[in-house]
Design a protein around this motif. Structure first.
Motif, PDB file in Angstrom:
ATOM      1  N   VAL A  44       0.854  -1.190   0.000  1.00 23.57           N
ATOM      2  CA  VAL A  44       0.000   0.000   0.000  1.00 23.57           C
ATOM      3  C   VAL A  44       0.888   1.238   0.000  1.00 23.57           C
ATOM      4  N   GLU A  45       0.825   2.015  -1.069  1.00 23.89           N
ATOM      5  CA  GLU A  45       1.684   3.180  -1.199  1.00 23.89           C
ATOM      6  C   GLU A  45       1.461   4.166  -0.056  1.00 23.89           C
ATOM      7  N   PHE A  46       2.534   4.610   0.533  1.00 25.36           N
ATOM      8  CA  PHE A  46       2.580   5.592   1.616  1.00 25.36           C
ATOM      9  C   PHE A  46       2.103   5.061   2.971  1.00 25.36           C
ATOM     10  N   ALA A  47       1.683   3.790   3.041  1.00 22.13           N
ATOM     11  CA  ALA A  47       1.166   3.279   4.312  1.00 22.13           C
ATOM     12  C   ALA A  47       2.264   3.234   5.373  1.00 22.13           C
ATOM     13  N   ARG A  48       3.376   2.628   5.041  1.00 19.13           N
ATOM     14  CA  ARG A  48       4.448   2.524   6.032  1.00 19.13           C
ATOM     15  C   ARG A  48       5.049   3.890   6.333  1.00 19.13           C
ATOM     16  N   LEU A  49       5.152   4.736   5.333  1.00 20.52           N
ATOM     17  CA  LEU A  49       5.667   6.079   5.553  1.00 20.52           C
ATOM     18  C   LEU A  49       4.776   6.848   6.522  1.00 20.52           C
ATOM     19  N   THR A  50       3.456   6.695   6.396  1.00 22.20           N
ATOM     20  CA  THR A  50       2.527   7.409   7.270  1.00 22.20           C
ATOM     21  C   THR A  50       2.538   6.837   8.679  1.00 22.20           C
ATOM     22  N   GLY A  51       2.484   5.510   8.773  1.00 20.19           N
ATOM     23  CA  GLY A  51       2.519   4.899  10.094  1.00 20.19           C
ATOM     24  C   GLY A  51       3.789   5.238  10.851  1.00 20.19           C
TER      25      GLY A  51
END
Length: 419
Positions: free
Chosen positions: A106-113
């Motif tokens: 999921v794009e940007f999921a890990r970056l956001t978390g």
């Protein structure tokens, strides 16, 4: 070390004075009495931590505050600086499946978390140490996301506080169906954690600074998207109750009736055998969901204490059973089979639990360990938890499931409780 509980020195003069003549000089000598009092700053937006906990925190030794509340090796601050200069601001989240085991795709999921987790660490450290530089870093990071309308292009699944048709989840029993409902709720919960941390640690810093206007407007867009809480259930910040309580509190409205309803229903969700309703039965993720529900339980009880809402008398006994259930299941996954085989929104595997984290390295969800130890210092469960947490004090400063380091506050407060 300055804290959210501001230490005020009140000086009363002239308890007695006398004139002393030494040689040709005349001295007026007075006894000065210094009285220290602790005052909780009323203008901040704290909806979780009761005043007595903040008082105990303010009494804790500075060494204890540094131990539990200092960011580890400056790594969090370095990473948040990268969010200011290198990492993109995510416009939206799309692509979770219902089981949410595909985050890597999921794009940007890990970056956001990661942003939520690391910022919780920086904000907590800045709050505990009252450091201008760290507050500036956190405030600037939030401002950048607010100015760029981060995540607001994520599909909304509500209208006027009600879930709308068209968003789906768990259409397949194995949970591999794409779920815009999970995209939406995940984003809402992430931003609500950022709001929790901001209002607790930063909202009273340079209050007339225009950055606050940008941040609160951005948060306001997400508060407007939240589901209106009705039924109380575990998950989604206790059925969307925490975000609504904060929203009312930040707008100067009394959330007490909402807190009363939350606790009344919580009393029915902690079952007689220590299981937590619809969480301890989640198949091979039962241990994780039981753990996360324990987290919600302990935090919700602190919210109740914060607003003076009474707690049912028999709940302490059942909470201890629920805590023991977690520890037994953690030590031996097969212990969970009795409940896990129900496979409520889950997949059952005999003797197996998908719980990869070790307690002393968990980045999220550990706050309930420290809250429990503070509230029940003489419990055998507290002894077991503290043994398992030995050496894990650096984890307490961050908490992505709250938005700031509750563990740091309660761990330090425990050391100041008897003073």
């Amino acid at each position: 070390m300055a804290t959210f509980s501001t230490l005020i020195a009140k000086i009363s003069l002239a308890k007695w004075c006398k004139v002393v003549v030494i040689g040709k000089s005349i001295f007026l000598i007075c006894m000065i009495q210094i009285v220290f009092a602790y005052s909780i700053r009323a203008e901040t937006f704290n909806f979780i931590v009761p005043s007595e906990v903040l008082l105990d925190f303010s009494r804790a030794d500075p060494a204890a505050k540094r131990k539990y509340c200092s960011s580890s090796n400056q790594s969090a601050k370095r990473e948040i600086k990268r969010y200011l200069t290198e990492y993109p601001v995510p416009e939206k989240i799309v692509g979770y499946n219902s089981r949410m085991d595909n985050e890597q795709d999921v794009e940007f999921a890990r970056l956001t978390g990661r942003f939520v987790l690391r910022l919780s660490e920086v904000m907590t450290d800045a709050w505990a140490s009252n450091t201008h530089e760290d507050k500036e870093l956190a405030l600037n990071a939030l401002t950048r996301w607010a100015e760029n309308n981060a995540l607001l292009q994520t599909k909304s699944c509500t209208r006027n506080g009600r879930l709308t048709e068209g968003c789906t989840e768990w259409k397949q029993r194995d949970g591999q169906d794409l779920s815009d409902s999970k995209d939406f709720s995940t984003v809402q919960m992430w931003v609500m954690k950022l709001a929790n941390g901001y209002y607790f640690t930063l909202a009273d810093y340079l209050r007339n600074d225009p950055r606050h206007t940008k941040i609160t407007k951005w948060f306001g867009d997400f508060f407007d998207r939240n589901k209106k809480p009705s039924k109380v259930y575990f998950g989604l910040d206790h059925g969307w109750y925490w975000p609504k309580i904060l929203d009312l509190h930040r707008r100067g409205k009394d959330p007490t009736k909402l807190v009363q309803k939350l606790i009344e229903h919580l009393d029915t969700q902690v079952l007689d055998d220590g299981a937590l309703k619809d969480r301890t039965t989640r198949g091979n993720k039962a241990l994780w969901y039981h753990h996360s529900a324990m987290h919600e339980t302990m935090v919700s009880l602190e919210v109740a204490r914060r607003f003076g809402v009474s707690i049912p008398k028999d709940l302490d006994r059942r909470i201890e059973l629920a805590g023991s259930l977690f520890i037994n299941g953690y030590r031996d996954n097969a212990f969970m089979d009795k409940w896990a085989k129900v496979a409520h929104n889950g997949v059952y595997e005999q003797g197996k639990q998908d719980f990869r984290n070790t307690i002393d390295k968990m980045p999220n969800g550990h706050s309930w360990f420290y809250i429990y130890a503070y509230r029940y210092p003489d419990s055998t469960l507290t002894t077991a938890l503290e043994d398992m947490l030995s050496g894990a004090f650096r984890q307490a400063v961050k908490e992505g499931m709250v938005g700031f380091g509750l563990g740091c506050i309660y761990a330090a407060a425990k050391t100041g409780h008897s003073k």
